[in-house]
Design an enzyme around this catalytic site. Structure first.
Site, PDB file in Angstrom:
ATOM      1  N   SER A 121       0.812  -1.210   0.000  1.00  0.00           N
ATOM      2  CA  SER A 121       0.000   0.000   0.000  1.00  0.00           C
ATOM      3  C   SER A 121       0.845   1.259   0.000  1.00  0.00           C
ATOM      4  O   SER A 121       0.302   2.362  -0.016  1.00  0.00           O
ATOM      5  CB  SER A 121      -0.924   0.001   1.226  1.00  0.00           C
ATOM      6  OG  SER A 121      -0.167  -0.153   2.411  1.00  0.00           O
ATOM      7  N   HIS A 142      -2.500  -3.002  -5.879  1.00  0.00           N
ATOM      8  CA  HIS A 142      -2.975  -2.727  -4.526  1.00  0.00           C
ATOM      9  C   HIS A 142      -4.491  -2.854  -4.451  1.00  0.00           C
ATOM     10  O   HIS A 142      -5.221  -1.995  -4.937  1.00  0.00           O
ATOM     11  CB  HIS A 142      -2.518  -1.324  -4.094  1.00  0.00           C
ATOM     12  CG  HIS A 142      -2.984  -0.935  -2.728  1.00  0.00           C
ATOM     13  ND1 HIS A 142      -3.239   0.372  -2.366  1.00  0.00           N
ATOM     14  CD2 HIS A 142      -3.239  -1.680  -1.624  1.00  0.00           C
ATOM     15  CE1 HIS A 142      -3.638   0.406  -1.117  1.00  0.00           C
ATOM     16  NE2 HIS A 142      -3.654  -0.825  -0.643  1.00  0.00           N
ATOM     17  N   GLU A 154      -5.589  -0.342  -7.277  1.00  0.00           N
ATOM     18  CA  GLU A 154      -4.625   0.705  -7.600  1.00  0.00           C
ATOM     19  C   GLU A 154      -3.406   0.034  -8.235  1.00  0.00           C
ATOM     20  O   GLU A 154      -2.752  -0.784  -7.590  1.00  0.00           O
ATOM     21  CB  GLU A 154      -4.242   1.403  -6.290  1.00  0.00           C
ATOM     22  CG  GLU A 154      -3.542   2.708  -6.385  1.00  0.00           C
ATOM     23  CD  GLU A 154      -3.372   3.336  -5.006  1.00  0.00           C
ATOM     24  OE1 GLU A 154      -3.500   4.558  -4.910  1.00  0.00           O
ATOM     25  OE2 GLU A 154      -3.097   2.604  -4.018  1.00  0.00           O
ATOM     26  N   ASN A 192      -3.478   6.017  -0.214  1.00  0.00           N
ATOM     27  CA  ASN A 192      -2.885   6.209   1.113  1.00  0.00           C
ATOM     28  C   ASN A 192      -2.133   7.532   1.243  1.00  0.00           C
ATOM     29  O   ASN A 192      -1.932   8.020   2.356  1.00  0.00           O
ATOM     30  CB  ASN A 192      -1.981   5.030   1.472  1.00  0.00           C
ATOM     31  CG  ASN A 192      -2.803   3.840   1.920  1.00  0.00           C
ATOM     32  OD1 ASN A 192      -3.844   3.991   2.542  1.00  0.00           O
ATOM     33  ND2 ASN A 192      -2.343   2.644   1.592  1.00  0.00           N
TER      34      ASN A 192
END
Length: 297
Positions: A121, A142, A154, A192
Site C-alpha cells: 500500500s 494494490h 490501484e 494512502n
C-alpha cells in the site's frame, strides 16, 4: 496477456491474501494460496468459504461460486508450487526488506514469463523490482480491504514496468470485476497518500484534546458523509499498518507533516492494533464476548 493467465499464486493467507485468492477462485482462475503457517491457511479457507456463502445468499454471486472455490483454490506452504504460476501477488507484512527477499526468491523459482505483483500500500515498486532480474515484469497491484467487496485496484508502475505487464495486470483486475486507477511510483501512491495523513491528523486531534474519539468520528461521518470515522477506520485497517505507511510517507516524501502522531506510535507500542486484536482506539473485547455468548445460545 490476461488470456494467458491460467494460474496465479498469492502469498500471505491474511485478510488481504485470502480475499485476493477468493476473487481468483470465484472467477475461475486456478490459484495457489501460500502461507508458512498451516493454521493461517485453515483460517483463510474457512473465511473464504463463509464469505462466498454469504455473497451467494445475498445474490451477489451465482450458486456456482461455491463449487468454483473448491475446484480452483489450492493451499500450500511450498514456494516451489509457484513454478508454473503465470502471475504472483504477494500480500505479506508491509516490510520492504522482507518483501525484497521474497521477490528475490520468487525470481529464481517462477518461470521467466511470470509477472510478480505486490499488494503493498506504500512501498516503492521500483525498489522491490531491483531485487529481481525481471524489473519489466514487476508491478504494484494494490487491492482495497476487503478485496472481495471493494471495487478499486490501484496499479502502480515501477520505473521499468513494461506496457505489457501493465496491460496484463489491468486486464486481470477487470476480470475480477474491479475498477482500475493508475499511480506513479511515489510513496503512498494515490489512496494512502491522501487517506493516511487524514487518519494521522485525526490522531493529532485526539492527542491534543480537541475532541473525543466519538466526536471526531461522528464529525467526519455526518459532516463529510464518510461511512466510517477516521479513527474507526484506523482500527479496521490496523494501527500498525497505519503507522508503517506513515513512516514510509515521512521517509519517502521528507515533510514533517507526514510524521506519525505520538499517540498512534504509543498505541502500537502498547499492542493496541485495532479490531484484529480486540482493542485499538476503541475497545471491541466486550462486543466480541457478547457475540460469542449469543452464538452459544
Amino acid at each position: 496477456m490476461d488470456g494467458n493467465i491460467l494460474t496465479i499464486g498469492v502469498i500471505g493467507a491474511g485478510q488481504m491474501g485470502s480475499g485476493i485468492a477468493q476473487l481468483a477462485a470465484v472467477n475461475s482462475v486456478d490459484v495457489y494460496l501460500l502461507d508458512t503457517d498451516a493454521a493461517a491457511l485453515d483460517r483463510a479457507t474457512n473465511a473464504i468459504t463463509d464469505s462466498v456463502q454469504r455473497l451467494v445468499s445475498k445474490g451477489h454471486l451465482p450458486q456456482s461460486a461455491g463449487s468454483n472455490v473448491v475446484k480452483h483454490l489450492k493451499c500450500t506452504s511450498n514456494l516451489d508450487d509457484f513454478r508454473l504460476a503465470d502471475f504472483v501477488i504477494e500480500a505479506i507484512a508491509e516490510n520492504e526488506g522482507v518483501k525484497k527477499k521474497l521477490f528475490s526468491d520468487l525470481d529464481k523459482i517462477v518461470k521467466s514469463s511470470a509477472i510478480l505483483a505486490s499488494n503493498t500500500s506504500s512501498i516503492s515498486i521500483t525498489r522491490l523490482a531491483s531485487a529481481t532480474k525481471r524489473p519489466l515484469q514487476v508491478i504494484g497491484m494494490h487491492f482495497m480491504n476487503p478485496p472481495p467487496i471493494m471495487k478499486l485496484v490501484e496499479i502502480v508502475r515501477g520505473a521499468d514496468t513494461s506496457d505489457a505487464t501493465f496491460k496484463a495486470t489491468k486486464a486481470l483486475a477487470e476480470r475480477f470485476g474491479k475498477t482500475v486507477v493508475r499511480s506513479q511510483d511515489y510513496s503512498g501512491f494515490i489512496v494512502n497518500r491522501i487517506l493516511m495523513p487524514m487518519i494521522n491528523e485525526a490522531f493529532f486531534t485526539l492527542y491534543t484534546g480537541v475532541a473525543t474519539k466519538e466526536d471526531i468520528d461522528a464529525g467526519m461521518k455526518l459532516g463529510t458523509n464518510h461511512p466510517m470515522g477516521p479513527l474507526e477506520l484506523a482500527d479496521f485497517i490496523g494501527l500498525d499498518i497505519c503507522l508503517s505507511i506513515m513512516k514510509v510517507l515521512h521517509a519517502g516524501l521528507g515533510y514533517t507533516k507526514y510524521a506519525p502522531c505520538p499517540l498512534l506510535v504509543q498505541y502500537v507500542d502498547a499492542g493496541r492494533l485495532g479490531r484484529k486484536c480486540g482493542v485499538g482506539v476503541y475497545d471491541y473485547r466486550k462486543s466480541r464476548e457478547a457475540n460469542k455468548q449469543s452464538a452459544r445460545l
